[in-house]
Write an enzyme that holds these catalytic residues in place. Structure first.
Site, PDB file in Angstrom:
ATOM      1  N   ASP A  24       0.826  -1.206   0.000  1.00  0.00           N
ATOM      2  CA  ASP A  24       0.000   0.000   0.000  1.00  0.00           C
ATOM      3  C   ASP A  24       0.861   1.257   0.000  1.00  0.00           C
ATOM      4  O   ASP A  24       0.477   2.290  -0.564  1.00  0.00           O
ATOM      5  CB  ASP A  24      -0.929  -0.010   1.225  1.00  0.00           C
ATOM      6  N   HIS A 215      -7.685  -0.166   9.302  1.00  0.00           N
ATOM      7  CA  HIS A 215      -6.709   0.374   8.350  1.00  0.00           C
ATOM      8  C   HIS A 215      -6.962   1.879   8.224  1.00  0.00           C
ATOM      9  O   HIS A 215      -7.898   2.295   7.553  1.00  0.00           O
ATOM     10  CB  HIS A 215      -6.909  -0.346   7.008  1.00  0.00           C
ATOM     11  N   HIS A 217      -5.845   5.919   7.470  1.00  0.00           N
ATOM     12  CA  HIS A 217      -4.964   6.863   6.781  1.00  0.00           C
ATOM     13  C   HIS A 217      -4.991   8.172   7.563  1.00  0.00           C
ATOM     14  O   HIS A 217      -6.005   8.535   8.161  1.00  0.00           O
ATOM     15  CB  HIS A 217      -5.423   7.079   5.341  1.00  0.00           C
ATOM     16  N   CYS A 248       2.668  11.534   1.756  1.00  0.00           N
ATOM     17  CA  CYS A 248       3.641  12.585   2.047  1.00  0.00           C
ATOM     18  C   CYS A 248       2.868  13.712   2.712  1.00  0.00           C
ATOM     19  O   CYS A 248       1.998  14.311   2.090  1.00  0.00           O
ATOM     20  CB  CYS A 248       4.260  13.037   0.735  1.00  0.00           C
ATOM     21  N   ASN A 257      -0.815   6.965   4.821  1.00  0.00           N
ATOM     22  CA  ASN A 257      -0.985   5.786   5.670  1.00  0.00           C
ATOM     23  C   ASN A 257      -0.533   6.090   7.088  1.00  0.00           C
ATOM     24  O   ASN A 257       0.452   6.802   7.299  1.00  0.00           O
ATOM     25  CB  ASN A 257      -0.116   4.642   5.136  1.00  0.00           C
TER      26      ASN A 257
END
Lengths: 306, 306
Positions: A24, A215, A217, A248, A257
């Site tokens: 990922d 999961h 972000h 970034c 992430n």
């Protein structure tokens, strides 16, 4: 340096970190890396104590050119294949992976109609027909299947996503044969109340926290607060990306992430075991940042790089 | 864009954000700004709905040259002085501030011996003797005093800081006359178990959450998770810095104030009122980033700047 340990209340004693950086993370990085670099990265992550590392993707290179060397990477990692799941989109991907010794696969589903159409070129319903032969063929070979459910907390086109819709998608993926769901906040907009409510709804449909992974972000800076809420709920498997690879924080295109190091800092501070050697992991992320030619987005990596 | 609202369990309905960007943020920025820019910044923060903005510091310019124009800034803000506390180090600073219409001051204490010596050039005990005349003089004038307790969760020189020591420092500051303590994780190393344990200890010493504010730095990415833990405990006042001013996440010298926007995103997502207009605040931080010539560290600002 290690965090000062003060246990939280009624939290698990151990958490499994499912490392997604090589897949990922790298699939969202622009810099081309050789297969050798990727293999070294994966080996260093395992050496740092990460118990499971999603290594690559057998999606067609047209869609994910960064991981076009999936077969080459896995061919070099046959000894470690037992702890290296890979993403596969279809039966052909499964066949290629199995030939290379893969024992665990992941499929990538969508909780929303729009993302299913854009990412899979299928309707929300049609995605199950796409996954069904893959999951069945995997089961026939004794291969476990993890299913990602993306856009669980919001969708760039549809906005809010009804909890019932997310649970219905997850339930169907489990009924097909998935042994674990990874519930993704793909655009990073969720907040802790949404996490708790979604997990409650899954539990009510017979899916306990032990069958679920989260999961997150960090696009809106919420990832670790959401992870803490999930931890309090009873979740013990978290996806994270070494160094925060794949996002970034100071680019406009931030996908972000959750950084494995930032998660590990919190978990270790809470007295929760992960098996991860934080210094070794930070060293690995610093090395990868050198390969990519930019600093790692992880705040812990930045803080410990002085 | 606004977060999707799903309330958390047993959380407050309203939180007060104590904005520290113009003081704690700008005192750590290298770029020189004019007093006019600072005044405009403060006015825009108030217009965005922030109820209280720490405007500047009357510490000697030798120590904080970035805020050497404190008197000039406050002279232009006399109409707003009621909601603009300032940091003062001593009686002389108090006199200067009072002449300019200031009604609320803050003093900056340390929970550790080493930081007291390095930052105040005094021992842990001697700092109280330093604050005593300021707090007494403020009380005589009906001016409220907030006391920062820095290094509550860790100290760069001493490592872990005993909870009893932090509570003892806080207790003495309240006994001197401080009406609110701001408990600071100055180096950003704390994790949620530490937050809960520290608040429990303060409560046990007769200081309820209503007398406490939390001040987190995001150096290790923990700020918002810690804020969520504090919110669950009962804290309703949080310090934050617009845009994450004062900490650059990708610089080695990252100090990393919690970004006001990231906190607001979480609070609004939890259905908690702050009075803040997020779009106006993001616009203000973008404008300030332009003045400073670099992007704002806040993830929400980055995500909404596309």
């Amino acid at each position: 340096m290690a965090p000062h340990v003060v246990p939280g209340r009624e939290l698990p004693t151990h958490v499994t970190i499912y490392e997604v950086g090589p897949r990922d993370g790298l699939q969202n990085e622009d810099v081309a890396l050789t297969a050798e670099i990727k293999v070294e990265f994966i080996r260093r992550l395992l050496a740092a104590g990460l118990p499971i590392v999603e290594a690559t993707s057998f999606v067609h290179p047209r869609w994910v050119p960064q991981l076009a060397d999936a077969a080459e990477v896995m061919a070099q990692l046959s000894a470690e294949a037992e702890v290296l799941p890979v993403l596969v989109p279809n039966e052909r991907g499964l066949e290629r992976a199995v030939e290379l010794g893969v024992r665990h696969i992941a499929v990538f589903g969508s909780a929303t109609e729009t993302f299913a159409r854009r990412n899979l070129n299928r309707s929300l319903d049609e995605q199950f027909a796409m996954f069904e032969p893959v999951v069945t063929a995997a089961a026939d070979r004794g291969i476990s299947v993890r299913a990602y459910v993306s856009m669980c907390f919001g969708d760039p086109w549809e906005g809010g996503v009804p909890v019932e819709q997310v649970v219905a998608v997850g339930r169907r993926l489990v009924d097909l044969g998935a042994s674990q769901l990874s519930l993704g906040d793909t655009i990073g907009v969720g907040t802790p109340g949404q996490v708790t409510a979604l997990l409650d709804a899954f539990n009510a449909q017979g899916l306990p926290d032990s069958a679920l992974a989260m999961h997150f972000h960090d696009t809106y800076g919420q990832a670790l607060a959401n992870a803490y809420a999930a931890l309090q709920h009873g979740i013990t498997t978290f996806d994270a990306s070494a160094g925060g690879l794949g996002g970034c924080p100071y680019a406009e295109s931030a996908t972000g992430n959750l950084a494995t190091e930032d998660l590990v800092w919190m978990l270790h501070g809470l007295g929760i075991e992960t098996g991860v050697d934080l210094d070794a992991l930070v060293g690995t992320s610093r090395w990868m940042a050198g390969q990519l030619g930019r600093p790692a987005p992880s705040r812990v990596v930045a803080a410990l790089t002085k």
